[in-house]
Design a protein around this motif. Structure first.
Motif, PDB file in Angstrom:
ATOM      1  N   THR A  73     -34.893  19.697 -46.053  1.00  0.00           N
ATOM      2  CA  THR A  73     -36.318  20.056 -46.111  1.00  0.00           C
ATOM      3  C   THR A  73     -36.803  20.252 -44.677  1.00  0.00           C
ATOM      4  O   THR A  73     -36.118  19.865 -43.719  1.00  0.00           O
ATOM      5  N   LYS A  74     -37.998  20.782 -44.558  1.00  0.00           N
ATOM      6  CA  LYS A  74     -38.551  21.024 -43.203  1.00  0.00           C
ATOM      7  C   LYS A  74     -38.665  19.718 -42.421  1.00  0.00           C
ATOM      8  O   LYS A  74     -38.589  19.722 -41.189  1.00  0.00           O
ATOM      9  N   ASP A  78     -34.829  18.695 -36.634  1.00  0.00           N
ATOM     10  CA  ASP A  78     -35.027  17.882 -35.417  1.00  0.00           C
ATOM     11  C   ASP A  78     -35.529  18.684 -34.225  1.00  0.00           C
ATOM     12  O   ASP A  78     -36.071  18.124 -33.273  1.00  0.00           O
ATOM     13  N   LEU A  79     -35.264  19.992 -34.243  1.00  0.00           N
ATOM     14  CA  LEU A  79     -35.598  20.832 -33.084  1.00  0.00           C
ATOM     15  C   LEU A  79     -35.722  22.282 -33.544  1.00  0.00           C
ATOM     16  O   LEU A  79     -34.939  22.731 -34.386  1.00  0.00           O
ATOM     17  N   GLY A 105     -43.443  17.991 -38.348  1.00  0.00           N
ATOM     18  CA  GLY A 105     -43.902  16.885 -37.504  1.00  0.00           C
ATOM     19  C   GLY A 105     -43.843  17.266 -36.030  1.00  0.00           C
ATOM     20  O   GLY A 105     -43.667  18.434 -35.689  1.00  0.00           O
ATOM     21  N   THR A 106     -43.936  16.277 -35.167  1.00  0.00           N
ATOM     22  CA  THR A 106     -44.022  16.551 -33.729  1.00  0.00           C
ATOM     23  C   THR A 106     -42.642  16.716 -33.076  1.00  0.00           C
ATOM     24  O   THR A 106     -42.373  16.182 -31.994  1.00  0.00           O
ATOM     25  N   ILE A 107     -41.805  17.475 -33.760  1.00  0.00           N
ATOM     26  CA  ILE A 107     -40.469  17.731 -33.205  1.00  0.00           C
ATOM     27  C   ILE A 107     -40.576  18.696 -32.023  1.00  0.00           C
ATOM     28  O   ILE A 107     -41.543  19.448 -31.929  1.00  0.00           O
ATOM     29  N   PRO A 108     -39.576  18.705 -31.130  1.00  0.00           N
ATOM     30  CA  PRO A 108     -39.642  19.645 -30.002  1.00  0.00           C
ATOM     31  C   PRO A 108     -39.464  21.092 -30.450  1.00  0.00           C
ATOM     32  O   PRO A 108     -38.761  21.370 -31.435  1.00  0.00           O
ATOM     33  N   THR A 134     -27.169  14.467 -30.308  1.00  0.00           N
ATOM     34  CA  THR A 134     -28.618  14.271 -30.119  1.00  0.00           C
ATOM     35  C   THR A 134     -29.389  14.631 -31.388  1.00  0.00           C
ATOM     36  O   THR A 134     -30.307  13.911 -31.783  1.00  0.00           O
ATOM     37  N   TYR A 135     -29.036  15.778 -31.989  1.00  0.00           N
ATOM     38  CA  TYR A 135     -29.758  16.246 -33.188  1.00  0.00           C
ATOM     39  C   TYR A 135     -28.787  16.609 -34.307  1.00  0.00           C
ATOM     40  O   TYR A 135     -27.651  17.007 -34.051  1.00  0.00           O
ATOM     41  N   LYS A 136     -29.303  16.519 -35.542  1.00  0.00           N
ATOM     42  CA  LYS A 136     -28.459  16.806 -36.719  1.00  0.00           C
ATOM     43  C   LYS A 136     -28.820  18.120 -37.418  1.00  0.00           C
ATOM     44  O   LYS A 136     -28.000  18.729 -38.091  1.00  0.00           O
TER      45      LYS A 136
END
Ligand code: ACO
Length: 353
Positions: A73-74, A78-79, A105-108, A134-136
């Motif tokens: 889902t959105k 993560d980025l 959300g406040t993801i980069p 770092t991210y999935k």
């Protein structure tokens, strides 16, 4: 130790509904279906629906499909990495607009400005975050609304007939499946030719690199003036992209084979091992030249520029997704994505699907 690699887990694209044929363009500028088809292979392209589609909204639409196909889902993303040359705003970048459109959300959110090779550069950046753990789930988008900034008079015909609008997106994730995922990639640049294919105004360069100061008031005339966009630019129509077509062509047909061979060699393969090449859809003649140089068959190269024109950062994800939807990319295939364009920048990414 198990090796972590980057895989593409889901893809999607969005094409605006508005189909513009070569004959349509011939109504507003001196050109012809015959000229465009012969030189570029393009038959038609899509243009955004005015007051509806933008690079960010189209990117968000493509992203929704990629997210669903990845089975996430959105909220799992993560980025965001967003590649475009036709940004909604000079600033902020389009990544944050996608984040807002999708209600994330406040993801980069990171913007990549590497034009035709934007998707390859974005993929190599995503790969660093994935391999380091770092991210999935990284959302990589290429999206363009060229039609918003083209010169539709005969003066701009060499550039205008080539470009189209659209967006493509991919969700990338880590995989530990033996031999699968992104096996090798490389990225390059040569800024000596930055102005050979460029959209310089509006911009902050004030003529420094071209040594042409004719568009600007002097300090005596106007000590405090905006240099980004000036009355002279408006008067002379100096706010469109420019391209030295033959020079771009010569460099493209040299750099494409180089970057493809670099990735294959790094991964320990030869051109004979390649199942599918997805070249940036710059121009069908460039893709055909590269195909011939590398002695690839028609089945080993996917082109769709005939229908969509050159969609710059969006062209690879659109073509990749379309080829996959048509069953032309299968589990276990060796697939190379390769691009060359403005900057000059170029690069490739080799995946075991
Ligand atoms: N319709 C009719 N005539 C045209 C058009 C047009 N749309 N555009 C240019 N012409 C004319 C020119 O005015 C010129 O006329 P002239 O001889 O009377 O001066 C003539 O056609 C030849 O112009 P060139 O620019 O030399 O045309 P060329 O044969 O090189 O073809 C093209 C132009 C198709 C752009 C070619 O140079 C090319 O493919 N270059 C690669 C650039 C490219 O693919 N860019 C894509 C973006 S970059 C990227 O994605 C990598």
């Amino acid at each position: 130790m198990t090796q972590i690699r980057t895989k593409i887990a889901g893809m999607g694209y969005y094409l605006p509904k508005n189909v513009v044929t070569n004959d349509d363009l011939a109504k507003v500028m001196e050109t012809s279906d015959e000229w465009i088809k012969e030189r570029t292979g393009i038959e038609e392209r899509r243009y955004v629906t005015r007051f509806k589609d933008t690079p960010a909204t189209m990117g968000a639409e493509a992203a929704k499909i990629a997210i669903e196909r990845a089975g996430i889902t959105k909220d799992d993303v993560d980025l965001i990495i967003f590649a475009t040359l036709s940004a909604d705003y000079f600033f902020p970048g389009g990544g944050v607009l996608v984040q807002r459109e999708l209600g994330m959300g406040t993801i980069p959110a990171l913007d990549v400005r590497n034009q035709c090779s934007g998707f390859i550069y974005s993929m190599t950046i995503a790969d660093q975050f994935i391999r380091t753990g770092t991210y999935k789930n990284i959302l990589v988008i290429g999206s363009e609304s060229h039609s918003a900034g083209l010169d539709f008079s005969t003066r701009g015909r060499n550039v205008t007939v080539i470009f189209g609008d659209g967006a493509g997106a991919a969700i990338v994730q880590p995989t530990t499946e033996e031999g699968k995922g992104l096996l090798a990639s490389n990225i390059h640049s040569d800024g000596r030719y930055a102005e050979k294919l460029a959209f310089m105004n509006p911009g902050s360069h004030s003529g420094v690199f071209t040594k042409d100061f004719s568009m600007y008031p002097t300090e005596e005339e106007e000590p405090y003036a905006s240099l980004m966009i000036t009355p002279k630019m408006m008067e002379t129509g100096n706010y469109y992209p420019n391209m030295d077509g033959p020079f771009v062509f010569k460099n493209a047909v040299r750099r494409f084979p180089e970057t493809i061979m670099e990735s294959l060699t790094t991964a320990g393969y030869t051109i004979k091992d390649l199942d599918m090449l997805i070249p940036h859809q710059a121009n069908l003649r460039i893709a055909q030249f590269v195909q011939k140089t590398l002695q690839l068959t028609d089945d080993q190269v996917y082109n769709n520029i005939q229908k969509y024109g050159n969609t710059t950062a969006a062209s690879i994800p659109i073509a990749l997704c379309e080829a996959w939807e048509q069953g032309k990319i299968k589990d276990g295939d060796l697939v190379c994505l390769a691009a060359f364009g403005s900057g000059f920048t170029w690069g490739s990414a080799l995946f075991r699907w």
